[in-house]
Write an enzyme that holds these catalytic residues in place. Structure first.
Site: not given
Length: 653
Positions: A425, A495, A423, A427
């Site tokens: 991530d 979120y 995975d 950002e």
């Protein structure tokens, strides 16, 4: 203007870093300030603390320590030496023994190994200044790294506490008589070939491997299952029986020479027994949770907690966070927590303590044990996060090299059987997170394509992505539809939309499902993000709805309803403005809901967070949208009986 913000929350608890003095004497570990949590906001922040160099500190500290407690190298130049034994004290049921090695020759002794036999009923307990192992009545002591060299005329001693009262016999020093004479050199054996598995049934599997080599000859082989020795055999085959049907196992082999020296372990082979089936997932939906490597420190949250909370039987996937991204390559995030920490029996998934010489420890070995108990669970290694996303820019310059580095790390023979994919991530691609990325709209697609090409169809490739659904926002900055073609799914971080980085408010739910009158920023909802991704061509089944197992809050708030003013961030256990659900459910119970999320006003504090009830309603929404399921950040925020995991599980059915 409120900053755009919906990156995954990464709460780092106070980080425990072992002091050298603590490790050498077995004292409790010391505590120091944690590194910044990784993976956190969609807003551009210039004041966020960068992850500290605590990991590097642990690694630098552990490497010399590991050398201190490891086996010495093989004896080299021939010399003359003796080994003598004395019982220093005897208290009836036990005694203190001492061996002394003396170099009687003219050439330095570079290492030493003493072997002896005790009669039945006599055994070695604790030892010091040597590594002592036993097999039946036969005992072997090897020097440590700092006392292996014995100069001509010099001597070195080590001691131990024993049980029983017998005396040693059959003493050998480096394979020769302990009474003196020439001490031969003896190299450790080579690694055997990687085992192959055959004749696999519900309860057994046959292993076969190529022989190791040694200058003095091979005595036998240790067969290790999941890093624990299960047999010692003289040949190059072994059939492991009494296994569990439908269960995953991993095997390695190491050789022993005629002086009982062990060589390096072989590569590992994964074996899954037939039959048994798997625990069915919640319908056809994914229920994925993040497990953080730093949670094993101050938070004292371990893989075993997934079992004791009941969560392991309700999830389908785990994302292990985080690996780092440095110089355009995937790298280890925390070596100590990942694969070196020795787990005690009470902390271990299967109740078996780690040993000092097993080839894999730490969280990786605990995940291996978890998968043996729950074979339906798949584990992905997640790289990047809020703090470590800065490395993706360099990765985008050479996607193939990045993919190769990630594959080599994830598929390392020491833990290849633990992971079922990768995975990322990031950002955020071609947008601003902790730093600003200018790699271009196609960078994520290029990276995703390279990862899929390298990892192939049999591994999972996923990504955690922004939930900024505003016009011209982060979803619009990259080709998420193009990248989705190579992805199994996206974890949409729905979120952290609002929080106390806007110190004066307005107060707002950090994980709104839908919009509402007075929302501080249009497009900052789960519904907006999912709708935009669908409109761009991302299939609904490749989208997972994100749930935070924590709340965000302000203090100095007088208004109970959302939209009030504040004076700053509410106090949190690990970080201002953030608190775990397991704490908030009692310390500040929910007083209302808005946009599908609970909020609470207690004293002058105002918090928003998801409860089991709001989670179930969000799961109903996710099913109605045709989404692939849900994921959450992260396990340690839940209660000890896994209330929120249970709510996701029941809501997805």
């Amino acid at each position: 203007m409120t900053k755009a913000h919906s990156g995954r929350r990464r709460v780092c608890s106070p980080r425990t870093i072992p002091r050298l003095s603590d490790l050498t004497r077995g004292a409790p570990l010391s505590t120091e300030t944690p590194p910044r949590r990784a993976g956190f906001r969609q807003r551009l922040s210039t004041g966020t603390t960068i992850r500290s160099k605590a990991v590097a500190g642990v690694t630098a500290l552990l490497l010399p320590l590991a050398a201190m407690v490891g086996l010495a190298g093989p004896a080299e130049a021939a010399t003359s030496a003796t080994a003598t034994y004395v019982k220093k004290s005897d208290w009836g049921t036990g005694f203190e023994g001492q061996w002394t090695v003396k170099n009687t020759g003219t050439t330095a002794l570079s290492s030493w190994t003493i072997e002896w036999d005790f009669p039945a009923g006599t055994a070695v307990g604790s030892a010091w200044d040597a590594t002592v192992t036993g097999s039946g009545t036969h005992w072997t002591a090897k020097n440590l790294s700092w006392n292996g060299s014995v100069a001509p005329g010099a001597s070195i001693s080590f001691g131990f506490n024993g049980t029983g009262s017998g005396s040693p016999s059959g003493c050998k020093l480096n394979g020769a008589s302990c009474d003196g004479g020439s001490v031969p050199g003896d190299n450790a054996p080579s690694a055997p070939g990687t085992p192959t598995a055959s004749l696999i049934t519900d309860t057994s599997a046959k292993l076969t491997w190529a022989a190791a080599t040694d200058d003095k000859g091979i005595k036998n082989y240790d067969v290790l299952r999941g890093g624990t020795k299960v047999a010692t055999v003289t040949g190059t085959t072994y059939t492991d029986s009494a296994l569990t049907a439908g269960t995953d196992y991993s095997y390695t082999v190491r050789a022993r020479d005629t002086a009982d020296q062990t060589g390096p372990v072989s590569g590992s082979v994964a074996v899954r027994t037939t039959g048994g089936g798997t625990t069915p997932p919640p319908g056809d939906k994914i229920n994925l949770g993040y497990f953080t490597n730093w949670g094993t420190y101050g938070r004292n949250y371990h893989v075993k907690n997934l079992v004791t909370s009941g969560s392991a039987s309700k999830i389908t996937h785990i994302n292990y966070a985080f690996g780092n991204v440095q110089g355009g390559k995937c790298t280890i995030g925390d070596a100590y927590a990942d694969y070196d920490k020795a787990y005690t029996a009470d902390q271990s998934v299967d109740g078996v303590a780690d040993t000092w010489d097993q080839p894999l420890r730490g969280n990786f070995n605990q995940l291996r044990k978890l998968k043996a108990k729950y074979p339906n669970i798949k584990v992905l290694w997640s790289f990047g996060g809020w703090t470590w996303s800065g490395g993706f820019g360099a990765a985008a310059q050479n996607p193939a090299a990045f993919a190769q580095s990630c594959y080599d790390l994830v598929e390392d023979p020491r833990w290849a059987d633990v992971f079922d994919g990768i995975d990322i991530d990031w950002e955020y691609p071609n947008a601003c997170g902790l730093t600003c990325d200018t790699s271009g709209p196609a960078a994520l697609k290029n990276l995703s394509t390279a990862l899929r090409t390298k990892f192939g169809a049999n591994n999972l490739v996923t990504a955690a992505i922004t939930a900024d659904g505003s016009d011209g926002g982060k979803i619009d900055a990259a080709d998420y539809a193009g990248a989705a073609q190579s992805m199994d799914w996206y974890n949409v971080m729905t979120y952290d939309f609002f929080g106390a980085w806007a110190a004066k408010g307005p107060t707002a739910p950090h994980s709104p499902l839908t919009s509402y009158t007075g929302i501080p920023q249009a497009g900052f909802t789960a519904a907006d993000a999912i709708a935009k991704l669908k409109a761009k061509g991302v299939p609904a089944k490749k989208l997972l709805l994100g749930i935070g197992f924590y709340g965000r809050g302000w203090t100095g708030v007088t208004q109970s309803a959302p939209g009030g003013t504040a004076t700053g961030a509410a106090q949190g256990t690990y970080e201002a403005g953030i608190e775990d659900y397991k704490v908030l459910k009692s310390s500040c119970p929910a007083t209302g809901t808005i946009a599908g999320t609970a909020y609470a006003h207690c004293g002058t504090n105002w918090w928003s967070y998801d409860t089991p009830a709001t989670v179930v309603s969000k799961m109903t929404w996710a099913k109605n949208q045709g989404l692939g399921g849900a994921f959450f950040w992260e396990f340690s925020g839940d209660t000890t009986n896994g209330e929120l995991v249970s709510a996701i599980n029941s809501g997805l059915r």
